[in-house]
Structures are given as structure tokens and as C-alpha cells.
Design an enzyme around this catalytic site. Structure first.
Site, PDB file in Angstrom:
ATOM      1  N   CYS A 108     -10.077  -0.408 -34.724  1.00  0.00           N
ATOM      2  CA  CYS A 108      -9.153  -0.489 -33.608  1.00  0.00           C
ATOM      3  C   CYS A 108      -9.721  -1.357 -32.490  1.00  0.00           C
ATOM      4  CB  CYS A 108      -8.938   0.927 -33.088  1.00  0.00           C
ATOM      5  SG  CYS A 108      -8.084   0.911 -31.551  1.00  0.00           S
TER       6      CYS A 108
HETATM    7  N1  NDP Z   1      -3.599   4.866 -33.483  1.00  0.00           N
HETATM    8  C1  NDP Z   1      -3.685   3.746 -32.822  1.00  0.00           C
HETATM    9  O1  NDP Z   1      -4.398   3.629 -31.848  1.00  0.00           O
HETATM   10  C2  NDP Z   1      -2.884   2.568 -33.225  1.00  0.00           C
HETATM   11  C3  NDP Z   1      -2.341   2.515 -34.466  1.00  0.00           C
HETATM   12  N2  NDP Z   1      -1.662   1.405 -34.866  1.00  0.00           N
HETATM   13  C4  NDP Z   1      -1.065   1.426 -36.200  1.00  0.00           C
HETATM   14  O2  NDP Z   1      -0.656   0.111 -36.558  1.00  0.00           O
HETATM   15  C5  NDP Z   1       0.566   0.174 -37.275  1.00  0.00           C
HETATM   16  C6  NDP Z   1       1.558  -0.736 -36.634  1.00  0.00           C
HETATM   17  O3  NDP Z   1       1.935  -0.165 -35.373  1.00  0.00           O
HETATM   18  P1  NDP Z   1       3.214  -0.693 -34.592  1.00  0.00           P
HETATM   19  O4  NDP Z   1       2.988  -2.124 -34.240  1.00  0.00           O
HETATM   20  O5  NDP Z   1       3.514   0.237 -33.499  1.00  0.00           O
HETATM   21  O6  NDP Z   1       4.333  -0.527 -35.705  1.00  0.00           O
HETATM   22  P2  NDP Z   1       5.558  -1.405 -35.989  1.00  0.00           P
HETATM   23  O7  NDP Z   1       5.124  -2.803 -36.240  1.00  0.00           O
HETATM   24  O8  NDP Z   1       6.346  -0.710 -37.030  1.00  0.00           O
HETATM   25  O9  NDP Z   1       6.341  -1.372 -34.587  1.00  0.00           O
HETATM   26  C7  NDP Z   1       7.004  -0.226 -34.214  1.00  0.00           C
HETATM   27  C8  NDP Z   1       7.970  -0.495 -33.091  1.00  0.00           C
HETATM   28  O10 NDP Z   1       7.402  -0.070 -31.879  1.00  0.00           O
HETATM   29  C9  NDP Z   1       7.332  -1.157 -30.958  1.00  0.00           C
HETATM   30  N3  NDP Z   1       6.071  -1.050 -30.274  1.00  0.00           N
HETATM   31  C10 NDP Z   1       4.832  -1.093 -30.789  1.00  0.00           C
HETATM   32  N4  NDP Z   1       3.923  -0.973 -29.813  1.00  0.00           N
HETATM   33  C11 NDP Z   1       4.617  -0.813 -28.684  1.00  0.00           C
HETATM   34  C12 NDP Z   1       4.244  -0.631 -27.352  1.00  0.00           C
HETATM   35  N5  NDP Z   1       2.948  -0.601 -26.987  1.00  0.00           N
HETATM   36  N6  NDP Z   1       5.214  -0.511 -26.427  1.00  0.00           N
HETATM   37  C13 NDP Z   1       6.520  -0.573 -26.775  1.00  0.00           C
HETATM   38  N7  NDP Z   1       6.929  -0.741 -28.020  1.00  0.00           N
HETATM   39  C14 NDP Z   1       5.982  -0.868 -28.968  1.00  0.00           C
HETATM   40  C15 NDP Z   1       7.466  -2.403 -31.799  1.00  0.00           C
HETATM   41  O11 NDP Z   1       8.107  -3.450 -31.104  1.00  0.00           O
HETATM   42  P3  NDP Z   1       7.298  -4.787 -30.647  1.00  0.00           P
HETATM   43  O12 NDP Z   1       6.310  -5.102 -31.723  1.00  0.00           O
HETATM   44  O13 NDP Z   1       8.362  -5.797 -30.517  1.00  0.00           O
HETATM   45  O14 NDP Z   1       6.668  -4.431 -29.356  1.00  0.00           O
HETATM   46  C16 NDP Z   1       8.355  -1.946 -32.919  1.00  0.00           C
HETATM   47  O15 NDP Z   1       9.704  -2.018 -32.565  1.00  0.00           O
HETATM   48  C17 NDP Z   1       0.980   1.639 -37.321  1.00  0.00           C
HETATM   49  O16 NDP Z   1       0.601   2.189 -38.548  1.00  0.00           O
HETATM   50  C18 NDP Z   1       0.206   2.268 -36.192  1.00  0.00           C
HETATM   51  O17 NDP Z   1      -0.081   3.604 -36.421  1.00  0.00           O
HETATM   52  C19 NDP Z   1      -1.499   0.333 -34.049  1.00  0.00           C
HETATM   53  C20 NDP Z   1      -2.059   0.311 -32.814  1.00  0.00           C
HETATM   54  C21 NDP Z   1      -2.748   1.459 -32.267  1.00  0.00           C
HETATM   55  N1  LIG Z   2      -5.702   0.598 -32.592  1.00  0.00           N
HETATM   56  C1  LIG Z   2      -5.544   0.550 -33.903  1.00  0.00           C
HETATM   57  N2  LIG Z   2      -5.665   1.692 -34.590  1.00  0.00           N
HETATM   58  C2  LIG Z   2      -5.463   1.599 -35.893  1.00  0.00           C
HETATM   59  C3  LIG Z   2      -5.156   0.412 -36.560  1.00  0.00           C
HETATM   60  N3  LIG Z   2      -4.999   0.668 -37.860  1.00  0.00           N
HETATM   61  C4  LIG Z   2      -5.196   1.980 -38.003  1.00  0.00           C
HETATM   62  N4  LIG Z   2      -5.485   2.548 -36.826  1.00  0.00           N
HETATM   63  C5  LIG Z   2      -5.805   3.939 -36.534  1.00  0.00           C
HETATM   64  O1  LIG Z   2      -7.149   4.214 -36.953  1.00  0.00           O
HETATM   65  C6  LIG Z   2      -7.156   5.434 -37.690  1.00  0.00           C
HETATM   66  C7  LIG Z   2      -8.356   5.527 -38.615  1.00  0.00           C
HETATM   67  O2  LIG Z   2      -9.526   5.592 -37.839  1.00  0.00           O
HETATM   68  P1  LIG Z   2     -11.015   5.721 -38.450  1.00  0.00           P
HETATM   69  O3  LIG Z   2     -11.893   5.809 -37.257  1.00  0.00           O
HETATM   70  O4  LIG Z   2     -11.036   6.972 -39.270  1.00  0.00           O
HETATM   71  O5  LIG Z   2     -11.285   4.518 -39.271  1.00  0.00           O
HETATM   72  C8  LIG Z   2      -5.819   5.392 -38.394  1.00  0.00           C
HETATM   73  O6  LIG Z   2      -5.405   6.634 -38.893  1.00  0.00           O
HETATM   74  C9  LIG Z   2      -4.899   4.867 -37.308  1.00  0.00           C
HETATM   75  O7  LIG Z   2      -4.438   5.850 -36.434  1.00  0.00           O
HETATM   76  C10 LIG Z   2      -5.075  -0.768 -35.791  1.00  0.00           C
HETATM   77  O8  LIG Z   2      -4.838  -1.879 -36.306  1.00  0.00           O
HETATM   78  N5  LIG Z   2      -5.278  -0.638 -34.471  1.00  0.00           N
END
Ligand code: NDP
Ligand SMILES: Nc1nc2c(ncn2[C@@H]2O[C@H](COP(=O)(O)O)[C@@H](O)[C@H]2O)c(=O)[nH]1
EC number: 1.7.1.7
Length: 325
Positions: A173
Site C-alpha cells: 500500500c
Molecule cells: N485497504 C486499502 O487501504 C486500499 C485498498 N485498495 C484496494 O484496491 C482495489 C481498488 O480500489 P478502488 O479503486 O476503490 O476500486 P474501484 O476501481 O472498483 O473503484 C471503486 C469506485 O470508488 C471510487 N473511488 C475510489 N476511491 C475513491 C475515493 N478516494 N473517493 C471517492 N471515490 C473513490 C472510484 O471512482 P474513481 O476511480 O473515479 O475515483 C470507483 O467509482 C480494491 O480492491 C480496494 O480494496 C485501494 C486503495 C486503498
Molecule cells: N492502499 C492499498 N491497499 C491495498 C492495495 N491492494 C490491497 N490493499 C490492501 O492490503 C491488504 C493486504 O495487506 P497485507 O499487509 O496483508 O499485505 C489487502 O487486503 C487490501 O486491503 C493497494 O493497491 N493499495
């Protein structure tokens, strides 16, 4: 508020109540099923694939299939044909609504659906929860990711059956570097903070680096722990195998990395190499043994006993012993 993380907390032992660690039960009930461990591999492309999902479901473990470059309905049908439970992921876009509609229209359904978007405290998630509950009322809905009590309360009120806590603590991340937000560096205390208000199960997601971190997560309120990096890098893991200086590695990349997205837009994840670490089944067995040991140190017999132990915070402003009164 106390701020701490996995690497600066230790749990304090209580008098042992078992003669052998084999008496300690690591199983957990989650969404109407009982699983061998309170652990689920992260729903990421380099962590699990269809074969691993089948293995986990058939062998008493929880799984959440990822949602990338996959026909989730076809996946669900194949699981059903084998008599296995169906646990899939969903986003919040039009294509994700179409998946839910097909699951309902074709009578496939799903036992668990995890809505996982980066910023899960959002109306888009509320609408998707409502849609799933309308179309598939029997489905257990997990929603996230979030990092505050307000978000947990909202998701629960919107109908989520469990919430997923963790914004940015993952190994691949880069959210906190790119946005300045998140629970990275204090995930364990964020979990404690969220668990205080939760009335439904919490999945602690991200930041687990050692098996002992699973017991710590349970201590601070997790019903289930989602783990990426510790599961990536197995012989069966879907990531590509890479050789560097004669040593074998598997690639592990973030779901919000350009490697997963296929383009460099809103990138919040990176790619790393995990040393190849043998067979998945061996890691699951070792996790179970280690967690049995944890329960024995807690002076207990079940996972719930982990919640009763005191803890110390090592170093920093919050250092000290924390006793349950
Ligand atoms: N646990 C974590 O810290 C994180 C996990 N992830 C993982 O990465 C994968 C992709 O995530 P994600 O891009 O959300 O999924 P998607 O690409 O499916 O986007 C989901 C929707 O949410 C919107 N979106 C995403 N981030 C934001 C935001 N910060 N504010 C407002 N709208 C938002 C996107 O629109 P648009 O792209 O146009 O903004 C899209 O419409 C997922 O599996 C997610 O769990 C990603 C980042 C952090
Ligand atoms: N900010 C982001 N978080 C992400 C992304 N892809 C996955 N994840 C999150 O990380 C955990 C796994 O964490 P780990 O420490 O066990 O390796 C996963 O479940 C998601 O919630 C990303 O691209 N950006």
C-alpha cells in the site's frame, strides 16, 4: 487515545488451563459457517485464484475471491457445481450491479459478498449494500474499507453484516504516502477504536507481518483477519515466479497498483517480490499451531479467551501496562 501497532504491543500470559495446545480451538463462526481459522487471504490477484478458493472452501477455511478480470457469476456457478460455498467481491460500478442482478436472475446467489473499495465510507457503498440486500436477501454482506468508528456505525446501519477495517496498512500500500490518510502505522489501535462501537463482526485488514499478529487482532476486536503478503509467495500463489541472484520470489502487487489496473491512474499500490515460501497448506497448519499456542498463553481454550488478556505497549508516549479491571 492510545496509538500503537502490531510491532509495539505484547499480550500478557495468564495461567495455562490446557495440558496440550491441541486442546485449544482456533475455529470461528462467521456468517453462519464455522471455519478452522479466523483468517482469510486477501482478495487480491497475486494472493488467490479459483484453485486456491476451491481448496480453502473445501478444507474448512474462509475465502473471498477477488473481482479483477473475472466473471464472478461463472466463478459462483463453478463453486456451486462442486457443492462449495460462494464468496465473491464487488465494486460499486454499473458492471458490479449487473453481476448482482445476474446472480439473482440465474438463481446462483452468493453466500458472502465483500464490497471492497478504497474509501468504503461512501454513499456508493450504501447503495450497493441496499441493492444486494434487495436482490439477494440471504447473502452475508461485508463492506469496507474503513478506518473510523463513524464509518463502522454507518456501514452497519446501512445493512452491512460485517465491516472491513484498514485504510493503508498493507505491505504493498502507498495510500498514506500518496494521500496523507489512513490507519497505516496504527492499524491495531484503529481496530480497537472501531471495535468499541461495532455491533457486528469486524475483519481487520492489512498489516499482519507475523502469525502472532493474528492473536493481537483478535484481542483488539477482530472476528476475522485478512492477510495479503503472508499468503503471497507460496508455490500455489498466482503471482509470477521471478528469479533474482539464484533465489526464487513471487510477485505481489496492490489491487490499486498500475500492475493490477493496467494503467497509471489513481495508483495507491505497488509491486514487490515475496521470497518463495513453500506450500499454502503448511502455512495454514503452522498458523493454526501458532494460534493454538496463543490461546494457551491466554490461559484459555477458545479464541474468545484471547479477548481477556492484558497487554503492554512498548516504547513511545503510550508505553505501559494495560490491565483489564
Ligand atoms: N485497504 C486499502 O487501504 C486500499 C485498498 N485498495 C484496494 O484496491 C482495489 C481498488 O480500489 P478502488 O479503486 O476503490 O476500486 P474501484 O476501481 O472498483 O473503484 C471503486 C469506485 O470508488 C471510487 N473511488 C475510489 N476511491 C475513491 C475515493 N478516494 N473517493 C471517492 N471515490 C473513490 C472510484 O471512482 P474513481 O476511480 O473515479 O475515483 C470507483 O467509482 C480494491 O480492491 C480496494 O480494496 C485501494 C486503495 C486503498
Ligand atoms: N492502499 C492499498 N491497499 C491495498 C492495495 N491492494 C490491497 N490493499 C490492501 O492490503 C491488504 C493486504 O495487506 P497485507 O499487509 O496483508 O499485505 C489487502 O487486503 C487490501 O486491503 C493497494 O493497491 N493499495
Amino acid at each position: 487515545m492510545e496509538i500503537f501497532d502490531y510491532d509495539n504491543v505484547l499480550l500478557l500470559p495468564r495461567k495455562c488451563r490446557v495440558e496440550s495446545r491441541s486442546e485449544c480451538d482456533t475455529s470461528v463462526e462467521f456468517g453462519g459457517r464455522r471455519f478452522k481459522l479466523p483468517v482469510v487471504p486477501a482478495n487480491m490477484k497475486t494472493v488467490l485464484d479459483e484453485r486456491i478458493s476451491e481448496y480453502l472452501a473445501a478444507n474448512g477455511y474462509f475465502y473471498v475471491m477477488h473481482r479483477f478480470d473475472l466473471d464472478s457469476v461463472a466463478f459462483a456457478k463453478r463453486m456451486r457445481e462442486q457443492g462449495l460455498f460462494v464468496s465473491i467481491s464487488s465494486g460499486v460500478k454499473a458492471a458490479d450491479y449487473a453481476v448482482i442482478d445476474r446472480l439473482a436472475a440465474e438463481g446462483v446467489g452468493a453466500d458472502y459478498i465483500t464490497i471492497d473499495i478504497a474509501h468504503g465510507h461512501a454513499d456508493s457503498v450504501r447503495k450497493m449494500i441496499e441493492h444486494i440486500k434487495h436482490k439477494l436477501p440471504q447473502t452475508f454482506v461485508i463492506a469496507g474499507n474503513v478506518g473510523t468508528p463513524e464509518a463502522v456505525i454507518d456501514l452497519e446501519n446501512w445493512g452491512a453484516d460485517a465491516t472491513k477495517v484498514g485504510i493503508g496498512p498493507g505491505k504493498v500500500c502507498i495510500t498514506r504516502l500518496k494521500t496523507g490518510f489512513g490507519t497505516g502505522g496504527w492499524q491495531l489501535s484503529a481496530l480497537k477504536w472501531c471495535a468499541r462501537v461495532a455491533t457486528k463482526p469486524i475483519i481487520a485488514d492489512g498489516g499482519i507481518r507475523h502469525h502472532g499478529d493474528i492473536a493481537k487482532s483478535v484481542r483488539f476486536g477482530a472476528a476475522m483477519v485478512m492477510i495479503g503478503s503472508l499468503f503471497a509467495g507460496h508455490e500455489e500463489s498466482p503471482g509470477q515466479t521471478v528469479e533474482v541472484d539464484g533465489k526464487l520470489y513471487k510477485e505481489y502487487y496492490g489491487s490499486a497498483s498500475d500492475f493490477n489496473k493496467g494503467e497509471y491512474k489513481h495508483v495507491e499500490g505497488k509491486r514487490i517480490l515475496e521470497p518463495l515460501k513453500g506450500k499454502l497448506a503448511d502455512t495454514l497448519r503452522e498458523m493454526q499451531e501458532d494460534l493454538q499456542s496463543s490461546i494457551s498463553y491466554a490461559g484459555g481454550r477458545t479464541l474468545a479467551d484471547l479477548r481477556k488478556v492484558n497487554y503492554v505497549i512498548l516504547g513511545g508516549e503510550n508505553a505501559g501496562e494495560h490491565l483489564l479491571m
